[in-house]
Design a protein around this motif. Structure first.
Motif, PDB file in Angstrom:
ATOM      1  N   PHE A   1       0.815  -1.222   0.000  1.00 42.59           N
ATOM      2  CA  PHE A   1       0.000   0.000   0.000  1.00 42.59           C
ATOM      3  C   PHE A   1       0.846   1.269   0.000  1.00 42.59           C
ATOM      4  CE2 PHE A   1      -2.850   3.289   1.510  1.00 42.59           C
ATOM      5  CZ  PHE A   1      -3.977   3.040   0.737  1.00 42.59           C
ATOM      6  N   LEU A   2       1.838   1.327   0.878  1.00 42.50           N
ATOM      7  CA  LEU A   2       2.669   2.532   0.929  1.00 42.50           C
ATOM      8  C   LEU A   2       3.607   2.625  -0.262  1.00 42.50           C
ATOM      9  CD1 LEU A   2       3.593   2.691   4.731  1.00 42.50           C
ATOM     10  CD2 LEU A   2       1.649   3.716   3.541  1.00 42.50           C
ATOM     11  N   GLY A   3       4.007   1.474  -0.795  1.00 42.38           N
ATOM     12  CA  GLY A   3       4.928   1.487  -1.931  1.00 42.38           C
ATOM     13  C   GLY A   3       4.256   1.615  -3.281  1.00 42.38           C
ATOM     14  N   TYR A   4       3.081   0.997  -3.430  1.00 44.33           N
ATOM     15  CA  TYR A   4       2.421   0.960  -4.737  1.00 44.33           C
ATOM     16  C   TYR A   4       1.051   1.632  -4.732  1.00 44.33           C
ATOM     17  CZ  TYR A   4       5.999  -2.379  -6.188  1.00 44.33           C
ATOM     18  OH  TYR A   4       7.194  -2.979  -6.503  1.00 44.33           O
ATOM     19  N   GLY A   5       0.481   1.878  -3.532  1.00 43.18           N
ATOM     20  CA  GLY A   5      -0.857   2.448  -3.456  1.00 43.18           C
ATOM     21  C   GLY A   5      -0.887   3.954  -3.295  1.00 43.18           C
ATOM     22  N   ASN A   6      -0.105   4.472  -2.326  1.00 45.46           N
ATOM     23  CA  ASN A   6      -0.132   5.924  -2.119  1.00 45.46           C
ATOM     24  C   ASN A   6       1.216   6.601  -2.336  1.00 45.46           C
ATOM     25  OD1 ASN A   6       1.377   5.467   0.194  1.00 45.46           O
ATOM     26  ND2 ASN A   6      -0.247   5.991   1.634  1.00 45.46           N
ATOM     27  N   GLY A   7       2.246   5.826  -2.648  1.00 43.05           N
ATOM     28  CA  GLY A   7       3.533   6.395  -3.026  1.00 43.05           C
ATOM     29  C   GLY A   7       4.365   6.944  -1.893  1.00 43.05           C
ATOM     30  N   HIS A   8       3.961   6.710  -0.648  1.00 41.96           N
ATOM     31  CA  HIS A   8       4.703   7.258   0.486  1.00 41.96           C
ATOM     32  C   HIS A   8       6.054   6.555   0.660  1.00 41.96           C
ATOM     33  CE1 HIS A   8       5.242   9.375   4.259  1.00 41.96           C
ATOM     34  NE2 HIS A   8       5.360   8.244   4.921  1.00 41.96           N
ATOM     35  N   HIS A   9       6.128   5.302   0.221  1.00 48.31           N
ATOM     36  CA  HIS A   9       7.359   4.525   0.308  1.00 48.31           C
ATOM     37  C   HIS A   9       7.831   4.125  -1.083  1.00 48.31           C
ATOM     38  CE1 HIS A   9       7.121   2.994   4.784  1.00 48.31           C
ATOM     39  NE2 HIS A   9       7.222   4.308   4.686  1.00 48.31           N
ATOM     40  N   ALA A  10       9.066   3.636  -1.141  1.00 44.17           N
ATOM     41  CA  ALA A  10       9.595   3.124  -2.397  1.00 44.17           C
ATOM     42  C   ALA A  10       8.751   1.934  -2.871  1.00 44.17           C
ATOM     43  CB  ALA A  10      11.044   2.686  -2.200  1.00 44.17           C
ATOM     44  N   PRO A  11       8.515   1.838  -4.192  1.00 45.16           N
ATOM     45  CA  PRO A  11       9.083   2.633  -5.290  1.00 45.16           C
ATOM     46  C   PRO A  11       8.315   3.916  -5.614  1.00 45.16           C
ATOM     47  CG  PRO A  11       7.791   0.855  -6.196  1.00 45.16           C
ATOM     48  CD  PRO A  11       7.757   0.665  -4.701  1.00 45.16           C
ATOM     49  N   GLY A  12       7.300   4.253  -4.819  1.00 42.56           N
ATOM     50  CA  GLY A  12       6.632   5.545  -4.978  1.00 42.56           C
ATOM     51  C   GLY A  12       5.518   5.579  -5.998  1.00 42.56           C
ATOM     52  N   LEU A  13       4.869   4.440  -6.247  1.00 42.95           N
ATOM     53  CA  LEU A  13       3.762   4.398  -7.208  1.00 42.95           C
ATOM     54  C   LEU A  13       2.437   4.651  -6.484  1.00 42.95           C
ATOM     55  CD1 LEU A  13       4.861   1.365  -9.402  1.00 42.95           C
ATOM     56  CD2 LEU A  13       5.430   3.785  -9.641  1.00 42.95           C
ATOM     57  N   LYS A  14       1.443   5.120  -7.238  1.00 44.10           N
ATOM     58  CA  LYS A  14       0.191   5.544  -6.618  1.00 44.10           C
ATOM     59  C   LYS A  14      -1.006   5.005  -7.386  1.00 44.10           C
ATOM     60  CE  LYS A  14       2.176   9.920  -4.961  1.00 44.10           C
ATOM     61  NZ  LYS A  14       2.025  11.394  -4.925  1.00 44.10           N
ATOM     62  N   SER A  15      -1.428   3.801  -7.039  1.00 42.87           N
ATOM     63  CA  SER A  15      -2.596   3.193  -7.671  1.00 42.87           C
ATOM     64  C   SER A  15      -3.096   2.059  -6.788  1.00 42.87           C
ATOM     65  CB  SER A  15      -2.232   2.653  -9.060  1.00 42.87           C
ATOM     66  OG  SER A  15      -3.224   1.759  -9.530  1.00 42.87           O
ATOM     67  N   VAL A  16      -4.390   2.079  -6.463  1.00 43.78           N
ATOM     68  CA  VAL A  16      -4.950   0.965  -5.702  1.00 43.78           C
ATOM     69  C   VAL A  16      -4.825  -0.330  -6.481  1.00 43.78           C
ATOM     70  CG1 VAL A  16      -7.074   0.022  -4.723  1.00 43.78           C
ATOM     71  CG2 VAL A  16      -6.510   2.433  -4.370  1.00 43.78           C
ATOM     72  N   ARG A  17      -5.003  -0.252  -7.792  1.00 43.33           N
ATOM     73  CA  ARG A  17      -4.826  -1.435  -8.630  1.00 43.33           C
ATOM     74  C   ARG A  17      -3.429  -2.026  -8.452  1.00 43.33           C
ATOM     75  NH1 ARG A  17      -7.469  -5.235 -10.999  1.00 43.33           N
ATOM     76  NH2 ARG A  17      -6.075  -6.284  -9.582  1.00 43.33           N
ATOM     77  N   TYR A  18      -2.421  -1.148  -8.454  1.00 37.43           N
ATOM     78  CA  TYR A  18      -1.053  -1.607  -8.249  1.00 37.43           C
ATOM     79  C   TYR A  18      -0.883  -2.234  -6.863  1.00 37.43           C
ATOM     80  CZ  TYR A  18       0.456   1.170 -12.336  1.00 37.43           C
ATOM     81  OH  TYR A  18       0.630   1.691 -13.591  1.00 37.43           O
ATOM     82  N   ALA A  19      -1.471  -1.610  -5.848  1.00 37.95           N
ATOM     83  CA  ALA A  19      -1.327  -2.128  -4.481  1.00 37.95           C
ATOM     84  C   ALA A  19      -1.913  -3.529  -4.360  1.00 37.95           C
ATOM     85  CB  ALA A  19      -1.997  -1.184  -3.491  1.00 37.95           C
ATOM     86  N   VAL A  20      -3.082  -3.746  -4.968  1.00 38.93           N
ATOM     87  CA  VAL A  20      -3.732  -5.062  -4.904  1.00 38.93           C
ATOM     88  C   VAL A  20      -2.885  -6.113  -5.612  1.00 38.93           C
ATOM     89  CG1 VAL A  20      -5.748  -6.362  -5.704  1.00 38.93           C
ATOM     90  CG2 VAL A  20      -6.045  -4.133  -4.594  1.00 38.93           C
ATOM     91  N   ASP A  21      -2.349  -5.773  -6.783  1.00 36.10           N
ATOM     92  CA  ASP A  21      -1.502  -6.721  -7.503  1.00 36.10           C
ATOM     93  C   ASP A  21      -0.214  -6.999  -6.728  1.00 36.10           C
ATOM     94  OD1 ASP A  21      -3.335  -6.890  -9.534  1.00 36.10           O
ATOM     95  OD2 ASP A  21      -2.277  -5.512 -10.886  1.00 36.10           O
ATOM     96  N   ALA A  22       0.396  -5.942  -6.192  1.00 35.15           N
ATOM     97  CA  ALA A  22       1.638  -6.114  -5.440  1.00 35.15           C
ATOM     98  C   ALA A  22       1.413  -7.002  -4.220  1.00 35.15           C
ATOM     99  CB  ALA A  22       2.205  -4.763  -5.024  1.00 35.15           C
TER     100      ALA A  22
END
Length: 456
Positions: A185-206
């Motif tokens: 979530f922090l890395g792929y959902g809201n971008g607060h952590h590395a790698p800094g991506l921002k997408s709920v879709r990305y967070a679910v897949d990750a």
């Protein structure tokens, strides 16, 4: 420096607590990127945190982990601190970019560092809890999609195979992943952590790929070593902002996201239904056999707990955090709520039949600590730890099997997106000189552990 001091207060658990027993493990925890430094030495590759922290605006004050606590050179000194405090265990992580090259071949120099460290722990009679992944994904894998790429699951299995073959017999307990919620979530959902991506879709897949990697690694680790295998999940207590139905429902959604998103697939073999309402139309790409692999039985479950969140309805199908006045907070702005740890542990025992034994693998607080006349006075941390020890004790009295507790953290360190401003350690680190100073909390912990030994 070990010194005598009239302690401001005790952090000991209740006198009749099982935590006084010698078989209850007390330890301290760290993570590779947060303390090691030596970011480009002995063949270490770049990680996503190297790249992220060097990107302007991503980390407070532009801090990086390039030097951190210089643990790569000062590891023997730091292990003396662990032993000198009377702790029984040390939780550390392996830096994936330090032990393998881009082709997946072992890096002997990197592996030798961990062998020396683990050998010293054995010599000191300390149990080694070793985490394979504490967020420092090699950047070359991120360049190919990172945890959005299902192939990373196999790359993680390869990494687990190399490390467990090389370190077999030196490890008391393996942890596959630390806090997959934060990675996803922090890395792929809201971008607060590395790698800094921002997408709920990305967070679910990750998240799905992280949990698959865990399942694959469990099989690999058990094939190469006899040490027990588990995973570490961060969990939050959740409070509804009011008794209105919409806020109560928002709190249930928040708990599903914060806690059940990780624990349900691990312990029940399915994702929580509430996520479909929270993120309509977004579901993990589950293939046949995935959930059976993810829910491979665990030898233990690590629980990281820090705070309670106050949430209310966002007026749609989700929730928002709302500030709650007049509560105790840490330097992070997090509410201090020890009872939440007790309630979560008891609730997990009800929700998850066959809940494995639990270790509290992280619990602690950040404060703005200063060395004054050779002393670091941190009374809030002492009280924080004492009250959380009591909460663990209360959960144990209600039938939850808790086998140990690791304070976060041994050392002040690189606190991810907050850089070096937030200090979680029971040992103060002067980042300019690398001087270590035991805080009052460390001295109080040492005193309690000495009292415990005297009872044995």
């Amino acid at each position: 420096m070990l010194r005598d001091l009239t302690l401001p207060s005790s952090l000991a658990p209740p006198e009749d607590s099982s935590m006084w027993r010698p078989d209850f493990l007390f330890g301290a925890a760290t993570a590779a990127y947060q303390i090691e430094g030596a970011a480009a030495e002995d063949g270490r590759l770049a990680s996503i945190w190297d790249i992220f922290s060097r990107t302007p605006g991503k980390v407070l004050n532009g801090d990086t982990g390039d030097h951190a606590c210089d643990h790569y050179r000062r590891w023997a000194e730091d292990l003396e601190l662990v032993a000198g405090l009377g702790l029984g265990g040390y939780r550390l992580s392996i830096a994936w970019p330090r032990v393998m090259d881009e082709a997946g071949r072992p890096n002997t120099k990197g592996l030798d560092f961990y062998k020396r460290l683990l050998d010293r722990l054995q010599q000191q009679g300390l149990q080694a809890f070793v985490t394979l992944y504490h967020w420092d994904l090699p950047q070359h894998l991120q360049d190919r999609g990172g945890w959005l790429n299902r192939d990373t699951v196999q790359r993680f299995a390869d990494y687990a195979d190399v490390v467990s073959r090389e370190l077999a017999g030196r490890v008391n307990a393996w942890t596959t992943l630390n806090e997959p919620w934060c990675s996803a979530f922090l890395g792929y959902g809201n971008g607060h952590h590395a790698p800094g991506l921002k997408s709920v879709r990305y967070a679910v897949d990750a998240m799905h790929h992280l949990l698959l990697a865990h399942g694959e690694a469990v099989r690999v680790l058990r094939g190469n070593d006899r040490a027990p295998v588990g995973i570490v999940s961060n969990v939050n207590a959740v409070k509804p902002d009011s008794e209105r139905p919409e806020d109560l429902h928002a709190a249930r959604l928040a708990e599903a996201c914060a806690n059940h998103w990780v624990l349900d697939p691990l312990l029940l073999g399915h994702y929580p239904e509430a996520l479909r309402e929270l993120w309509p139309g977004i579901e993990p790409a589950v293939r046949p056999g995935d959930l059976a692999l993810i829910s491979t039985p665990l030898d233990y479950l690590g629980i990281n707990y820090y705070f309670r969140a106050n949430v209310g309805s966002d007026g749609a199908h989700g929730y928002v955090e709302r500030s709650q006045p007049n509560v105790e907070r840490t330097q992070m702005g997090w509410e201090v709520y020890p009872e939440g740890l007790r309630d979560l542990l008891v609730g997990f025992k009800r929700r998850y039949p066959g809940l494995p034994p639990i270790y509290i693998t992280e619990n602690g607080m950040a404060s703005d600590d200063r060395v004054v006349d050779g002393r670091v006075d941190d009374p809030q941390r002492i009280d924080y730890l004492r009250r959380h020890f009591a909460a663990v004790d209360e959960a144990m009295r209600q039938g939850v099997e808790v086998k140990g507790y690791f304070v976060w953290s041994l050392l002040d360190n690189f606190e991810w997106a907050y850089g070096y401003e937030r200090r979680f350690g029971i040992v103060h680190v002067d980042y300019r000189t690398q001087q270590r100073t035991l805080k009052d909390s460390a001295l109080a912990l040492r005193e309690f552990l000495a009292q415990r030994r005297s009872r044995a």
